[in-house]
Design a protein around this motif. Structure first.
Motif, PDB file in Angstrom:
ATOM      1  N   GLN A  85      27.778  -6.348  71.062  1.00 37.97           N
ATOM      2  CA  GLN A  85      27.993  -4.907  71.201  1.00 37.97           C
ATOM      3  C   GLN A  85      26.939  -4.129  70.424  1.00 37.97           C
ATOM      4  OE1 GLN A  85      32.017  -4.232  69.924  1.00 37.97           O
ATOM      5  NE2 GLN A  85      32.931  -5.118  71.752  1.00 37.97           N
ATOM      6  N   ALA A  86      26.647  -4.595  69.220  1.00 39.16           N
ATOM      7  CA  ALA A  86      25.624  -3.942  68.404  1.00 39.16           C
ATOM      8  C   ALA A  86      24.257  -4.069  69.057  1.00 39.16           C
ATOM      9  CB  ALA A  86      25.602  -4.552  67.006  1.00 39.16           C
ATOM     10  N   ALA A  87      23.944  -5.259  69.549  1.00 37.16           N
ATOM     11  CA  ALA A  87      22.644  -5.483  70.189  1.00 37.16           C
ATOM     12  C   ALA A  87      22.487  -4.615  71.426  1.00 37.16           C
ATOM     13  CB  ALA A  87      22.500  -6.956  70.559  1.00 37.16           C
ATOM     14  N   ARG A  88      23.548  -4.491  72.199  1.00 36.99           N
ATOM     15  CA  ARG A  88      23.469  -3.671  73.416  1.00 36.99           C
ATOM     16  C   ARG A  88      23.318  -2.196  73.084  1.00 36.99           C
ATOM     17  NH1 ARG A  88      21.022  -4.689  77.094  1.00 36.99           N
ATOM     18  NH2 ARG A  88      22.131  -6.560  77.761  1.00 36.99           N
ATOM     19  N   ARG A  89      23.925  -1.773  71.997  1.00 37.28           N
ATOM     20  CA  ARG A  89      23.775  -0.373  71.595  1.00 37.28           C
ATOM     21  C   ARG A  89      22.358  -0.102  71.090  1.00 37.28           C
ATOM     22  NH1 ARG A  89      27.671   3.263  67.639  1.00 37.28           N
ATOM     23  NH2 ARG A  89      26.287   5.063  67.549  1.00 37.28           N
ATOM     24  N   ILE A  90      21.784  -1.034  70.357  1.00 39.31           N
ATOM     25  CA  ILE A  90      20.440  -0.869  69.826  1.00 39.31           C
ATOM     26  C   ILE A  90      19.394  -0.965  70.940  1.00 39.31           C
ATOM     27  CG2 ILE A  90      18.716  -1.827  68.228  1.00 39.31           C
ATOM     28  CD1 ILE A  90      21.165  -3.023  66.694  1.00 39.31           C
ATOM     29  N   PHE A  91      19.619  -1.896  71.863  1.00 33.31           N
ATOM     30  CA  PHE A  91      18.664  -2.151  72.943  1.00 33.31           C
ATOM     31  C   PHE A  91      19.354  -1.974  74.299  1.00 33.31           C
ATOM     32  CE2 PHE A  91      17.452  -4.935  69.349  1.00 33.31           C
ATOM     33  CZ  PHE A  91      16.211  -4.380  69.041  1.00 33.31           C
ATOM     34  N   PRO A  92      19.639  -0.741  74.706  1.00 33.77           N
ATOM     35  CA  PRO A  92      20.409  -0.521  75.939  1.00 33.77           C
ATOM     36  C   PRO A  92      19.666  -0.896  77.218  1.00 33.77           C
ATOM     37  CG  PRO A  92      19.606   1.558  75.047  1.00 33.77           C
ATOM     38  CD  PRO A  92      19.304   0.522  74.024  1.00 33.77           C
ATOM     39  N   LEU A  93      18.341  -0.907  77.192  1.00 36.97           N
ATOM     40  CA  LEU A  93      17.565  -1.143  78.407  1.00 36.97           C
ATOM     41  C   LEU A  93      16.897  -2.519  78.446  1.00 36.97           C
ATOM     42  CD1 LEU A  93      15.844   2.354  78.715  1.00 36.97           C
ATOM     43  CD2 LEU A  93      17.968   1.569  79.784  1.00 36.97           C
ATOM     44  N   ALA A 118      33.429 -13.693  75.710  1.00 35.14           N
ATOM     45  CA  ALA A 118      32.758 -13.081  74.555  1.00 35.14           C
ATOM     46  C   ALA A 118      31.318 -12.686  74.828  1.00 35.14           C
ATOM     47  CB  ALA A 118      32.801 -14.052  73.364  1.00 35.14           C
ATOM     48  N   PHE A 119      30.715 -13.200  75.901  1.00 27.20           N
ATOM     49  CA  PHE A 119      29.287 -13.011  76.138  1.00 27.20           C
ATOM     50  C   PHE A 119      28.990 -12.010  77.251  1.00 27.20           C
ATOM     51  CE2 PHE A 119      29.831 -17.139  74.193  1.00 27.20           C
ATOM     52  CZ  PHE A 119      28.818 -17.187  73.251  1.00 27.20           C
ATOM     53  N   LYS A 120      29.948 -11.169  77.591  1.00 28.44           N
ATOM     54  CA  LYS A 120      29.803 -10.262  78.733  1.00 28.44           C
ATOM     55  C   LYS A 120      28.645  -9.282  78.584  1.00 28.44           C
ATOM     56  CE  LYS A 120      34.586 -10.399  80.379  1.00 28.44           C
ATOM     57  NZ  LYS A 120      35.825  -9.621  80.641  1.00 28.44           N
ATOM     58  N   LYS A 121      28.286  -8.938  77.362  1.00 27.11           N
ATOM     59  CA  LYS A 121      27.212  -7.972  77.141  1.00 27.11           C
ATOM     60  C   LYS A 121      25.822  -8.586  77.328  1.00 27.11           C
ATOM     61  CE  LYS A 121      29.778  -4.422  75.797  1.00 27.11           C
ATOM     62  NZ  LYS A 121      29.812  -3.128  76.529  1.00 27.11           N
ATOM     63  N   ALA A 122      25.745  -9.894  77.405  1.00 28.70           N
ATOM     64  CA  ALA A 122      24.450 -10.572  77.530  1.00 28.70           C
ATOM     65  C   ALA A 122      24.030 -10.655  78.991  1.00 28.70           C
ATOM     66  CB  ALA A 122      24.535 -11.967  76.930  1.00 28.70           C
ATOM     67  N   ASP A 123      22.719 -10.608  79.225  1.00 30.41           N
ATOM     68  CA  ASP A 123      22.181 -10.774  80.572  1.00 30.41           C
ATOM     69  C   ASP A 123      22.020 -12.241  80.924  1.00 30.41           C
ATOM     70  OD1 ASP A 123      21.632  -7.942  81.335  1.00 30.41           O
ATOM     71  OD2 ASP A 123      20.373  -8.024  79.554  1.00 30.41           O
ATOM     72  N   GLN A 124      21.713 -13.045  79.945  1.00 32.51           N
ATOM     73  CA  GLN A 124      21.561 -14.478  80.156  1.00 32.51           C
ATOM     74  C   GLN A 124      22.053 -15.221  78.923  1.00 32.51           C
ATOM     75  OE1 GLN A 124      17.584 -15.711  81.191  1.00 32.51           O
ATOM     76  NE2 GLN A 124      18.074 -17.898  81.095  1.00 32.51           N
ATOM     77  N   VAL A 125      22.734 -16.338  79.138  1.00 31.85           N
ATOM     78  CA  VAL A 125      23.279 -17.135  78.033  1.00 31.85           C
ATOM     79  C   VAL A 125      22.843 -18.586  78.192  1.00 31.85           C
ATOM     80  CG1 VAL A 125      25.345 -17.909  76.822  1.00 31.85           C
ATOM     81  CG2 VAL A 125      25.286 -15.620  77.838  1.00 31.85           C
ATOM     82  N   ILE A 126      22.261 -19.106  77.125  1.00 36.40           N
ATOM     83  CA  ILE A 126      21.961 -20.533  77.047  1.00 36.40           C
ATOM     84  C   ILE A 126      22.884 -21.136  75.994  1.00 36.40           C
ATOM     85  CG2 ILE A 126      20.240 -22.261  76.386  1.00 36.40           C
ATOM     86  CD1 ILE A 126      18.077 -20.323  77.352  1.00 36.40           C
ATOM     87  N   VAL A 127      23.580 -22.206  76.357  1.00 35.37           N
ATOM     88  CA  VAL A 127      24.477 -22.884  75.420  1.00 35.37           C
ATOM     89  C   VAL A 127      23.905 -24.265  75.124  1.00 35.37           C
ATOM     90  CG1 VAL A 127      26.814 -23.721  74.979  1.00 35.37           C
ATOM     91  CG2 VAL A 127      26.463 -21.624  76.293  1.00 35.37           C
ATOM     92  N   THR A 128      23.875 -24.616  73.856  1.00 36.41           N
ATOM     93  CA  THR A 128      23.354 -25.913  73.443  1.00 36.41           C
ATOM     94  C   THR A 128      24.505 -26.909  73.229  1.00 36.41           C
ATOM     95  OG1 THR A 128      23.481 -25.601  71.037  1.00 36.41           O
ATOM     96  CG2 THR A 128      21.600 -24.624  72.174  1.00 36.41           C
ATOM     97  N   GLU A 129      24.148 -28.094  72.831  1.00 38.20           N
ATOM     98  CA  GLU A 129      25.164 -29.079  72.457  1.00 38.20           C
ATOM     99  C   GLU A 129      25.944 -28.571  71.242  1.00 38.20           C
ATOM    100  OE1 GLU A 129      27.495 -31.220  73.025  1.00 38.20           O
ATOM    101  OE2 GLU A 129      26.017 -32.527  73.967  1.00 38.20           O
ATOM    102  N   VAL A 130      27.174 -28.997  71.115  1.00 37.53           N
ATOM    103  CA  VAL A 130      28.024 -28.592  69.997  1.00 37.53           C
ATOM    104  C   VAL A 130      27.447 -29.121  68.674  1.00 37.53           C
ATOM    105  CG1 VAL A 130      30.315 -28.813  68.953  1.00 37.53           C
ATOM    106  CG2 VAL A 130      30.084 -28.536  71.441  1.00 37.53           C
TER     107      VAL A 130
END
Length: 207
Positions: A85-93, A118-130
């Motif tokens: 949420q903070a990242a999207r507010r800082i970088f809206p575009l 939890a990741f709805k605000k992201a445009d792309q998500v990469i998930v690594t191994e646990v």
């Protein structure tokens, strides 16, 4: 510079709300008297004006061309939502790319449904191994989702990010590495490899 000043303001307003509440809760536990509590909060507020942030809390790693890189310790769904949420507010575009390293199988198993949203605000998500820490995968749980890219190895993540940024160096991109494990090393390695790559390309142009 203006972006970073705004970033700090936005973070205090949004991302560190939980930290502020924790400070107030701690003061309330120490001082049962309401008057002492308010006096203490006023003193804390005066010190917070000069607070510049801490390591691994929306920590600015660096910028190269159109790509900015940040790192954060967030490894719980609530923390993830707050930092995004903070990242999207800082970088809206800008395009927001998150690299998330789940921390322990037990947490992933217990909070899987919360992580899913939890990741709805992201445009792309990469998930690594646990990042297993002390655990073994007795839950037989894995990371599979049509909404994210699963790249288990951190070295492969670094290669993917370097290639991605190299193909379009002026792409307005924010990379956020999230997690409590060795994911914190990724941002600096990506930045270093990109700097070396672009410097080498610049040198070749003058030959």
């Amino acid at each position: 510079m203006a972006v970073m000043v705004f970033a700090k303001s936005a973070l205090f307003l949004m991302y560190f709300t939980f930290s502020s509440l924790q400070v107030i809760a701690a003061l309330n536990a120490l001082f049962g008297d309401g008057r002492q509590l308010y006096e203490s909060i006023d003193k804390v507020k005066s010190h917070l004006k000069n607070f510049k942030g801490i390591s691994r809390r929306f920590e600015y790693i660096g910028k190269i061309h159109g790509c900015r890189i940040f790192d954060d310790y967030a490894h719980h769904p609530t923390e993830v939502r707050c930092v995004l949420q903070a990242a999207r507010r800082i970088f809206p575009l800008e395009e927001l790319l998150v690299v998330f390293q789940p921390h322990t199988y037990s947490r992933l198993a217990a909070l899987m449904s919360e992580f899913a949203s939890a990741f709805k605000k992201a445009d792309q998500v990469i998930v690594t191994e646990v990042y297993a820490a002390r655990e073994t995968n007795v839950w037989n749980i894995g990371v599979t989702s049509p909404t994210c890219d699963f790249i288990p190895c951190l070295e492969n993540v670094i290669s993917e990010l370097v290639n991605m940024v190299s193909k379009n160096r002026h792409r307005q991109l924010v990379i956020l590495t999230l997690g409590a494990g060795d994911i914190t090393l990724v941002g600096r390695k990506v930045l270093r490899e990109l700097e070396q790559k672009f410097n080498q390309e610049s040198s070749l142009q003058f030959l």
